[in-house]
Design a protein around this motif. Structure first.
Motif, short mmCIF file in Angstrom:
data_model
loop_
_atom_site.label_atom_id
_atom_site.label_comp_id
_atom_site.label_asym_id
_atom_site.label_seq_id
_atom_site.Cartn_x
_atom_site.Cartn_y
_atom_site.Cartn_z
N TYR C 93 0.80 -1.23 0.00
CA TYR C 93 0.00 0.00 0.00
C TYR C 93 0.83 1.29 0.00
CZ TYR C 93 -2.64 3.93 1.56
OH TYR C 93 -3.14 5.19 1.65
N PRO C 94 1.85 1.41 0.86
CA PRO C 94 2.59 2.68 0.89
C PRO C 94 3.17 3.05 -0.48
CG PRO C 94 3.18 1.38 2.78
CD PRO C 94 2.35 0.50 1.90
N PHE C 95 3.53 2.06 -1.26
CA PHE C 95 4.16 2.35 -2.55
C PHE C 95 3.13 2.50 -3.64
CE2 PHE C 95 7.02 0.56 0.38
CZ PHE C 95 8.02 1.50 0.36
N TYR C 96 2.04 1.77 -3.48
CA TYR C 96 0.91 1.93 -4.39
C TYR C 96 0.37 3.34 -4.25
CZ TYR C 96 -4.01 1.65 -5.69
OH TYR C 96 -5.25 1.91 -6.21
N ASP C 97 0.42 3.87 -3.04
CA ASP C 97 -0.13 5.20 -2.80
C ASP C 97 0.71 6.29 -3.47
OD1 ASP C 97 -2.16 6.83 -1.58
OD2 ASP C 97 -0.58 7.60 -0.30
N LEU C 98 1.88 5.94 -3.94
CA LEU C 98 2.68 6.95 -4.65
C LEU C 98 2.33 6.99 -6.13
CD1 LEU C 98 6.25 6.73 -3.16
CD2 LEU C 98 4.65 8.61 -3.02
N LEU C 99 1.40 6.14 -6.53
CA LEU C 99 0.98 6.15 -7.94
C LEU C 99 -0.30 6.98 -8.05
CD1 LEU C 99 1.36 2.40 -8.75
CD2 LEU C 99 2.89 4.24 -9.40
N GLY C 100 -0.65 7.31 -9.28
CA GLY C 100 -1.92 7.98 -9.53
C GLY C 100 -2.11 9.17 -8.64
N PHE C 101 -3.28 9.26 -8.00
CA PHE C 101 -3.53 10.48 -7.24
C PHE C 101 -2.78 10.53 -5.92
CE2 PHE C 101 -6.21 9.24 -3.85
CZ PHE C 101 -7.40 8.66 -4.25
N GLY C 102 -2.09 9.44 -5.59
CA GLY C 102 -1.25 9.47 -4.40
C GLY C 102 -0.20 10.57 -4.48
N LYS C 103 0.24 10.85 -5.70
CA LYS C 103 1.23 11.93 -5.87
C LYS C 103 0.61 13.26 -5.47
CE LYS C 103 3.78 9.96 -9.73
NZ LYS C 103 2.78 9.12 -10.38
N ASN C 104 -0.66 13.43 -5.84
CA ASN C 104 -1.37 14.65 -5.44
C ASN C 104 -1.39 14.78 -3.92
OD1 ASN C 104 -2.45 16.32 -7.53
ND2 ASN C 104 -3.62 14.56 -8.21
N VAL C 105 -1.63 13.63 -3.28
CA VAL C 105 -1.72 13.64 -1.81
C VAL C 105 -0.37 14.06 -1.22
CG1 VAL C 105 -2.05 12.18 0.22
CG2 VAL C 105 -3.53 11.91 -1.76
N LEU C 106 0.69 13.48 -1.77
CA LEU C 106 2.02 13.81 -1.27
C LEU C 106 2.29 15.32 -1.40
CD1 LEU C 106 4.82 12.89 -0.30
CD2 LEU C 106 5.41 12.39 -2.66
N ILE C 107 1.91 15.88 -2.54
CA ILE C 107 2.15 17.31 -2.74
C ILE C 107 1.27 18.14 -1.81
CG2 ILE C 107 1.90 19.18 -4.43
CD1 ILE C 107 2.77 17.10 -6.55
N GLN C 108 0.02 17.68 -1.65
CA GLN C 108 -0.89 18.42 -0.75
C GLN C 108 -0.39 18.42 0.69
OE1 GLN C 108 -4.94 17.15 -0.83
NE2 GLN C 108 -4.99 17.16 -3.06
N VAL C 109 0.17 17.29 1.07
CA VAL C 109 0.67 17.18 2.45
C VAL C 109 1.78 18.21 2.67
CG1 VAL C 109 1.92 15.66 4.03
CG2 VAL C 109 0.02 14.78 2.70
N GLY C 110 2.57 18.42 1.64
CA GLY C 110 3.57 19.48 1.70
C GLY C 110 4.91 19.07 2.26
N ARG C 111 4.93 18.02 3.07
CA ARG C 111 6.21 17.61 3.67
C ARG C 111 6.35 16.10 3.52
NH1 ARG C 111 6.72 20.20 9.53
NH2 ARG C 111 8.92 19.72 9.25
N ARG C 112 7.49 15.69 3.03
CA ARG C 112 7.74 14.26 2.88
C ARG C 112 7.72 13.56 4.24
NH1 ARG C 112 11.01 12.49 -1.99
NH2 ARG C 112 10.60 14.08 -3.52
#
Lengths: 278, 219, 288
Positions: C93-112
């Motif tokens: 799951y953690p790596f699947y979440d970096l695909l598709g809209f997961g990237k949007n989430v990462l950017i929205q979160v703002g901090r790695r």
């Protein structure tokens, strides 16, 4: 078919997995040789021990290759992860080709049955080879040090092959043939594990599920042996290596491989023919 | 407020291959920027660099005066459509956007419904994402990029899988983003469509910007 | 932001993917039935059995293995199954979440860092849910079979599992200690903490090697744990038969907790550093 086989053996997942598995089998071989060297040095120091029984049939290639030793955890680990490792090289290829549209291109150029047959053979070979080659490598290293003394039934407590075990007659009479058959069976199960993964492609769109299903399947089979107290070992995770040798019988080993091969061929044949190429 | 993305001598190397080579650019929100180039020319990598998803090997990316990976990890407010959108199979379009926007909590239910309507989908449609056509998936991806009214909108190949109605819809979406003051960056390999959608275009070849022109000049 | 992100992760990576957990329910039912069969074949009735007995049995593992040329090593089937499954469940799951809209989430979160910590917390929540399901199904089984929900371990189960599994010829220097009947921390806390630590370690490794190879390493750690009785091999702390409450040279609970915490912190910190340096490219782990 040639192209398909070449594709299956040329990808980095095949070579990386092969490298890891070879690492395990080489470690197992070197550990066994090192332990024996140490033990021999101790014996030489004690002159009196030189007169004791050297038990040559125990210090044999046939009782120290990875399918017969349990001195290192790597032999157990190797046969534990084999279904996953067999699926890594090419188990996902049908899934990838369905998703990318490559399958559609291919079935327009050759018949669907031919495409699936080529794919099946390539997946089977890649799975079998990635498991069998490290075993062969292990045998070769062990053979550099341990002579191929014929096994002796008097010392059967030191080997994993009991009088009624899988191939025991061959083991004590024509051990080299027995060894070849064991490697062939390991190859077969590697191929079967990879094709189970291929068959799952028709049911799942999750690459992890496709890759891990063979391992989960064999793990559950392994537990059902304990759960239902089956009188004979049915789990390849155990009987391919040195585990639970007392109850490994030929009909189960061969029958299970035949049954699983038939099942995957039937699944892939039936589902593959009917399922739309999207 | 005007938004800017400034790239100063940015180079990105991945496994000894230079995918973006010494690029310097300044993008502003008053003009929609289009990136064009053949497949593998480096458009997507440039966009990833702008979003902070990858780090430049050399040079710096500055968003609204703040340097990426130094002052901030990612742009403060950025909507993104990169490659094929991937959502949860078992959720509807609305359900997916609701989940996505729950992270920041900035978009209301009304915003989600508006974004879905804007891309030509029905917010009340209960159809699961797995049953969407490619065009519908792409439209939902566009909705996801704009639903929170971000300051920066980055879309990689947004016309993929869209029919002519879809391209018209996209024009409307981009116009609206520009009108509300967002900085919009697009990429497309179809020069005609890209020129219709953007005010200024840059041509990329092998990771190098080889030409830049205002669309008015070309016309 | 962190709490919202964690809620998102739980919804996306746990609740919407609940079907996998049905396997856990099935296996839990299976081992409860297995316990009943084995117990009643040793003793006439279930009257002395308890909830704690079943958990003790499920996580019994194996007693110390000392190499012997006439005693092949056999990994404990149920124990391995129960511990390998959660490693597989939390793998992708953690790596699947970096695909598709997961990237949007990462950017929205703002901090790695926030994204990574949320994935770590998600992993912990997942593993806890996994064990909770095991305990819950066992509790339901106990209610149905009218077995007391006590965590007291009966002498019968101790005899059936620990004494039967113990072989003075093979079990090194240890000897069975006088059993006190309770080992709540060993049954309900240590397996959870240890598996959370191993899962975090696996997630950190996935950033460096790929998820599949990191899974093979996790399995390697578990198999080695069964082979070697060594406190640094974390699987040892999840075996009731290797607790120092059962065998004199067994694992100490405090050490187990401490090792797990160290491993978890190490994995979180190293993973955070690695993730900060990771380029988020498209690794097509799963196509929709």
């Amino acid at each position: 078919m040639k192209t398909e086989i070449r594709k299956s053996l040329s990808g980095w997942p095949f070579w990386l997995t092969l490298l890891i598995l070879c690492g395990m089998t080489i470690y197992s071989a070197l550990f066994i040789i090192h332990s024996d060297l140490e033990a021999s040095t101790r014996i030489v120091r004690k002159v009196v021990d030189l007169e004791s029984n050297p038990m040559l049939s125990v210090k044999s290639l046939y009782s120290n290759w990875i399918g017969a030793e349990w001195m290192t955890p790597f032999s157990t680990l190797f046969f534990f992860v084999f279904p996953l490792c067999a699926a890594i090289p090419y188990g996902l290829s049908l899934y990838q080709e369905r998703r990318s549209g490559y399958m559609g291109q291919m079935v327009l150029r050759e018949t669907r049955a031919r495409y699936l047959l080529n794919k099946y053979v390539a997946v089977f070979l890649s799975g079998g080879l990635v498991i069998a080659v490290p075993v062969v490598l292990n045998i070769m290293i062990i053979a550099l040090y341990f002579p191929a003394h014929a096994p002796d039934l008097n010392y059967d407590i030191y080997t994993t092959v009991k009088a009624f075990s899988f191939g025991s007659k061959l083991y004590y009479e024509i051990p080299w043939l027995y060894l070849m058959i064991r490697v062939a069976v390991i190859f077969w199960y590697g191929g079967v594990a990879a094709t189970v993964s291929m068959a799952v492609t028709f049911f799942s769109r999750n690459r992890f599920v496709i890759l891990f299903t063979p391992m989960l399947f064999f793990l559950l089979l392994n537990y059902s042996y304990t759960l239902f107290q089956v009188p004979y070992e049915i789990s390849p995770l155990r009987f391919l290596g040195s585990g639970n040798v007392y109850y490994v019988v030929t009909p189960i080993v061969i029958g299970e491989a035949l049954f699983l091969s038939f099942l995957t061929i039937a699944f892939i044949g039936l589902r593959g023919r009917k399922k739309d190429v999207l | 407020m005007e938004h800017t993305i400034e790239m100063i001598n940015v180079t990105k190397t991945i496994r000894k291959s230079t995918v973006v080579n010494d690029v310097s650019l300044k993008l502003t929100s008053d003009k929609v920027t289009g990136l064009m180039g053949i497949n593998g020319s480096g458009k997507t990598m440039l966009m990833r660099l702008m979003t902070g998803l990858i780090r430049p090997t050399e040079g710096s990316v500055i968003i609204d005066g703040k340097e990426l990976h130094k002052d901030i990890s990612f742009p403060d407010s950025c909507g993104l459509l990169l490659e094929n959108p991937a959502f949860i199979d078992s959720y509807s379009g609305y359900g997916n956007l609701e989940l996505l926007t729950s992270v920041r909590g900035r978009a209301t239910a009304e915003d989600i419904r508006n974004a879905i309507s804007l891309v030509g989908l029905d917010p009340d449609d209960k159809k699961k994402y797995r049953k969407y056509s490619l065009g519908m998936k792409q439209r939902l991806g566009i909705a996801a990029a704009i639903v929170e009214k971000p300051d920066i909108v980055i879309m990689d190949e947004p016309t993929n899988s869209l029919d002519t109605d879809g391209v018209d819809m996209l024009k409307g979406v981009i116009r609206e983003q520009k009108n509300r003051g967002a900085l919009v960056v697009l990429s497309c390999h179809d020069m005609l469509i890209l020129k219709e959608l953007s005010d200024i275009t840059y041509k990329i070849e092998s990771g190098i910007i080889v030409a830049g022109e205002e669309v008015g000049e070309a016309r | 932001m962190f709490c919202r992100l964690l809620r998102y992760d739980i919804r996306k990576g746990l609740i919407s993917d609940y079907k996998k957990l049905l396997i856990v329910v099935a296996i839990s039912v299976a081992f409860c039935i297995q316990f009943r069969w084995e117990y009643t074949s040793h003793f006439s009735s279930l009257s002395e059995a308890s909830f704690g007995d079943i958990i003790f049995f499920a996580f019994s593992g194996m007693s110390e293995y000392t190499f012997s040329p006439d005693q092949p090593f056999l990994f404990p089937a149920l124990w391995v199954l129960l511990l390998v499954l959660p490693m597989f469940f939390v793998l992708y799951y953690p790596f699947y979440d970096l695909l598709g809209f997961g990237k949007n989430v990462l950017i929205q979160v703002g901090r790695r860092r926030t994204w990574w910590l949320s994935k770590c917390a998600w992993t912990a929540v997942y593993i806890m849910t996994y064990f909770l399901i095991i305990y819950a199904v066992t509790a339901v089984f106990c209610i149905v079979m009218r077995i007391p929900l006590s965590t007291q371990i009966s002498g019968e189960t101790h005899e059936m599992v620990a004494m039967k599994g113990y072989n003075p010829m093979l079990n090194g220097e240890g000897h069975l200690v006088e059993f006190m009947g309770r080992m709540d921390l060993q049954l309900f806390v240590l397996p959870v903490i240890s598996m959370v630590a191993l899962a975090l370690f696996q997630m950190m490794l996935s950033l460096i090697v790929s998820p599949i190879y990191s899974f093979i390493i996790s399995v390697g750690i578990l198999i080695s744990s069964a082979y070697y009785m060594n406190p640094f091999l974390i699987g040892n702390h999840c075996m009731t038969q290797r607790s120092n409450l059962v065998v004199s040279n067994g694992m100490d609970i405090k050490n187990g907790v401490l090792l797990s915490l160290c491993m978890a912190v190490f994995s979180i910190v190293l993973g955070m550093i690695a993730f900060n340096r990771t380029d988020v490219l498209s690794q097509p782990l799963r196509d929709e």
